[in-house]
Design a protein around this motif. Structure first.
Motif, PDB file in Angstrom:
ATOM      1  N   ILE A 278      30.035  -6.017 -55.920  1.00 21.81           N
ATOM      2  CA  ILE A 278      29.899  -5.426 -57.253  1.00 21.81           C
ATOM      3  C   ILE A 278      30.534  -4.040 -57.221  1.00 21.81           C
ATOM      4  CG2 ILE A 278      28.278  -4.666 -59.037  1.00 21.81           C
ATOM      5  CD1 ILE A 278      26.271  -6.682 -57.938  1.00 21.81           C
ATOM      6  N   PRO A 279      31.454  -3.737 -58.140  1.00 19.87           N
ATOM      7  CA  PRO A 279      32.094  -2.411 -58.126  1.00 19.87           C
ATOM      8  C   PRO A 279      31.065  -1.290 -58.306  1.00 19.87           C
ATOM      9  CG  PRO A 279      33.283  -3.945 -59.567  1.00 19.87           C
ATOM     10  CD  PRO A 279      31.993  -4.615 -59.204  1.00 19.87           C
ATOM     11  N   PHE A 280      31.284  -0.190 -57.632  1.00 25.07           N
ATOM     12  CA  PHE A 280      30.403   0.973 -57.742  1.00 25.07           C
ATOM     13  C   PHE A 280      31.249   2.229 -57.543  1.00 25.07           C
ATOM     14  CE2 PHE A 280      30.386  -0.586 -53.400  1.00 25.07           C
ATOM     15  CZ  PHE A 280      30.607   0.549 -52.638  1.00 25.07           C
ATOM     16  N   PRO A 281      30.829   3.335 -58.143  1.00 25.01           N
ATOM     17  CA  PRO A 281      31.609   4.569 -58.035  1.00 25.01           C
ATOM     18  C   PRO A 281      31.531   5.163 -56.633  1.00 25.01           C
ATOM     19  CG  PRO A 281      29.558   4.984 -59.210  1.00 25.01           C
ATOM     20  CD  PRO A 281      29.637   3.500 -59.018  1.00 25.01           C
ATOM     21  N   LYS A 282      32.616   5.783 -56.220  1.00 25.32           N
ATOM     22  CA  LYS A 282      32.689   6.455 -54.920  1.00 25.32           C
ATOM     23  C   LYS A 282      33.011   7.927 -55.175  1.00 25.32           C
ATOM     24  CE  LYS A 282      34.409   2.303 -52.554  1.00 25.32           C
ATOM     25  NZ  LYS A 282      34.605   1.475 -53.740  1.00 25.32           N
ATOM     26  N   PRO A 283      32.600   8.808 -54.254  1.00 26.99           N
ATOM     27  CA  PRO A 283      31.973   8.510 -52.956  1.00 26.99           C
ATOM     28  C   PRO A 283      30.499   8.170 -53.107  1.00 26.99           C
ATOM     29  CG  PRO A 283      32.137  10.863 -53.256  1.00 26.99           C
ATOM     30  CD  PRO A 283      32.809  10.258 -54.436  1.00 26.99           C
TER      31      PRO A 283
ATOM     32  N   LEU B 276      25.910  11.431 -44.851  1.00 26.86           N
ATOM     33  CA  LEU B 276      27.335  11.125 -44.790  1.00 26.86           C
ATOM     34  C   LEU B 276      27.881  10.879 -46.192  1.00 26.86           C
ATOM     35  CD1 LEU B 276      27.404   8.711 -41.716  1.00 26.86           C
ATOM     36  CD2 LEU B 276      27.653  11.198 -41.756  1.00 26.86           C
ATOM     37  N   LYS B 277      28.971  11.537 -46.477  1.00 27.74           N
ATOM     38  CA  LYS B 277      29.712  11.303 -47.709  1.00 27.74           C
ATOM     39  C   LYS B 277      30.769  10.246 -47.409  1.00 27.74           C
ATOM     40  CE  LYS B 277      32.707  13.611 -51.089  1.00 27.74           C
ATOM     41  NZ  LYS B 277      33.407  14.880 -51.418  1.00 27.74           N
ATOM     42  N   VAL B 278      30.545   9.040 -47.920  1.00 31.55           N
ATOM     43  CA  VAL B 278      31.434   7.913 -47.622  1.00 31.55           C
ATOM     44  C   VAL B 278      32.428   7.783 -48.765  1.00 31.55           C
ATOM     45  CG1 VAL B 278      31.553   5.466 -47.049  1.00 31.55           C
ATOM     46  CG2 VAL B 278      29.534   6.795 -46.387  1.00 31.55           C
ATOM     47  N   ASN B 279      33.671   8.111 -48.472  1.00 31.87           N
ATOM     48  CA  ASN B 279      34.709   8.072 -49.506  1.00 31.87           C
ATOM     49  C   ASN B 279      35.321   6.688 -49.673  1.00 31.87           C
ATOM     50  OD1 ASN B 279      34.686  11.013 -50.041  1.00 31.87           O
ATOM     51  ND2 ASN B 279      35.499  11.161 -47.961  1.00 31.87           N
ATOM     52  N   GLU B 280      35.336   5.923 -48.600  1.00 28.09           N
ATOM     53  CA  GLU B 280      35.908   4.573 -48.673  1.00 28.09           C
ATOM     54  C   GLU B 280      35.211   3.677 -47.668  1.00 28.09           C
ATOM     55  OE1 GLU B 280      40.280   2.310 -48.596  1.00 28.09           O
ATOM     56  OE2 GLU B 280      40.110   4.464 -48.208  1.00 28.09           O
ATOM     57  N   ILE B 281      34.734   2.524 -48.159  1.00 24.48           N
ATOM     58  CA  ILE B 281      34.055   1.550 -47.307  1.00 24.48           C
ATOM     59  C   ILE B 281      34.345   0.164 -47.864  1.00 24.48           C
ATOM     60  CG2 ILE B 281      31.891   1.726 -48.613  1.00 24.48           C
ATOM     61  CD1 ILE B 281      30.386   1.265 -45.952  1.00 24.48           C
ATOM     62  N   ILE B 282      34.524  -0.802 -46.975  1.00 23.27           N
ATOM     63  CA  ILE B 282      34.850  -2.165 -47.404  1.00 23.27           C
ATOM     64  C   ILE B 282      33.910  -3.142 -46.705  1.00 23.27           C
ATOM     65  CG2 ILE B 282      37.274  -1.640 -47.862  1.00 23.27           C
ATOM     66  CD1 ILE B 282      37.957  -2.910 -45.162  1.00 23.27           C
TER      67      ILE B 282
ATOM     68  N   ASN C 265      36.783   6.017 -44.504  1.00 27.05           N
ATOM     69  CA  ASN C 265      36.844   7.473 -44.641  1.00 27.05           C
ATOM     70  C   ASN C 265      35.451   7.999 -44.943  1.00 27.05           C
ATOM     71  OD1 ASN C 265      37.261  10.144 -45.411  1.00 27.05           O
ATOM     72  ND2 ASN C 265      39.243   9.705 -46.380  1.00 27.05           N
ATOM     73  N   LEU C 266      34.941   8.857 -44.087  1.00 24.58           N
ATOM     74  CA  LEU C 266      33.639   9.488 -44.322  1.00 24.58           C
ATOM     75  C   LEU C 266      33.603  10.843 -43.643  1.00 24.58           C
ATOM     76  CD1 LEU C 266      31.870   9.210 -41.462  1.00 24.58           C
ATOM     77  CD2 LEU C 266      31.550   6.881 -42.278  1.00 24.58           C
ATOM     78  N   GLU C 267      32.633  11.641 -44.026  1.00 25.81           N
ATOM     79  CA  GLU C 267      32.460  12.974 -43.457  1.00 25.81           C
ATOM     80  C   GLU C 267      31.002  13.378 -43.576  1.00 25.81           C
ATOM     81  OE1 GLU C 267      34.082  16.157 -46.126  1.00 25.81           O
ATOM     82  OE2 GLU C 267      34.866  14.409 -47.226  1.00 25.81           O
ATOM     83  N   VAL C 268      30.586  14.293 -42.738  1.00 27.33           N
ATOM     84  CA  VAL C 268      29.217  14.801 -42.775  1.00 27.33           C
ATOM     85  C   VAL C 268      29.110  15.816 -43.907  1.00 27.33           C
ATOM     86  CG1 VAL C 268      27.421  16.018 -41.511  1.00 27.33           C
ATOM     87  CG2 VAL C 268      28.905  14.393 -40.315  1.00 27.33           C
ATOM     88  N   ALA C 269      28.133  15.588 -44.822  1.00 25.95           N
ATOM     89  CA  ALA C 269      27.966  16.459 -45.986  1.00 25.95           C
ATOM     90  C   ALA C 269      26.686  17.276 -45.919  1.00 25.95           C
ATOM     91  CB  ALA C 269      27.983  15.629 -47.273  1.00 25.95           C
ATOM     92  N   GLY C 270      25.782  16.961 -45.008  1.00 22.77           N
ATOM     93  CA  GLY C 270      24.522  17.693 -44.912  1.00 22.77           C
ATOM     94  C   GLY C 270      23.655  17.100 -43.833  1.00 22.77           C
TER      95      GLY C 270
END
Length: 217
Positions: free
Chosen positions: A15-20, A78-84, A98-103
């Motif tokens: 199901i489509p969902f907004p990113k990140p 984790l801020k996940v910008n792209e996941i499949i 693509n992900l990065e630590v956000a807090g």
């Protein structure tokens, strides 16, 4: 920082969902490498506040995680910008591109449970029964709806009536006819039918017809 609750369910169901999206890291586990033990690989156990699952970082992210193990630790947001999601041998495999630590939050947020292969929809998603409503086909009345006080359940061919009253009995006026061949009156079988009274004690239509003068003969 608020997690993206329901995002993992949508990922599982395509199901489509907004990113990140924002997920919390629960654990980092090493993967045994027999072919190249000099370059260890890791998998991440993450959750969205409702469901938790294992995510495989991409090849590029593997080196980033290996060099920053003090940052990628339990409790990291984790801020996940792209996941499949890929299907391998009938099972879903989730890959973070693509992900990065956000807090960071020292404790696990919410009460996540393992997602599995066929998770139930979260409240508010399509397929979830609204609160206070019984599932369709269960045969149970909606929650909060019960029979009114003093009323008996409806019977086939009989309307709603006070408990204790028998079919064929009227609540006011004269006696209604009983069963065929029973006379219907107070006197029991064979007793004549009692006439109905009209408004304010007058004669009813049946009594008026009976007292019309007969023609001379």
């Amino acid at each position: 920082m608020q997690l993206s609750t329901g995002s993992l369910y949508k990922l599982n169901k395509d199901i489509p969902f907004p990113k990140p999206i924002f997920l919390q890291l629960m654990d980092v586990k090493g993967i045994a490498q027999t072919s190249n033990p000099q370059k260890p690989r890791h998998r991440l156990q993450m959750h969205d506040g409702q469901y938790m699952t294992t995510v495989m970082p991409s090849t590029q992210l593997q080196e980033t995680i290996l060099n920053n193990m003090d940052t990628y630790r339990r409790g990291a947001i984790l801020k996940v910008n792209e996941i499949i999601a890929n299907c391998v041998n009938g099972k879903k495999v989730y890959i973070a591109i693509n992900l990065e630590v956000a807090g960071y939050h020292p404790e696990i947020i919410g009460n996540p449970v393992p997602m599995g292969e066929n998770p139930a929809p979260p409240p508010g998603e399509a397929g979830a029964a609204p609160m206070g409503m019984a599932p369709m086909g269960s045969g149970a009345p909606p929650v909060g709806m019960q029979y009114g006080a003093g009323l008996a359940p409806m019977q086939p061919g009989v309307g709603m009536m006070p408990q204790g009253q028998q079919p064929g009995m009227a609540t006011g006026g004269g006696m209604m006819p009983g069963q065929p061949g029973m006379g219907g009156g107070v006197g029991g079988a064979g007793a004549p039918m009692m006439p109905q009274q009209g408004p304010l004690g007058g004669m009813g239509p049946q009594q008026q017809q009976q007292q019309q003068p007969q023609g001379g003969g």
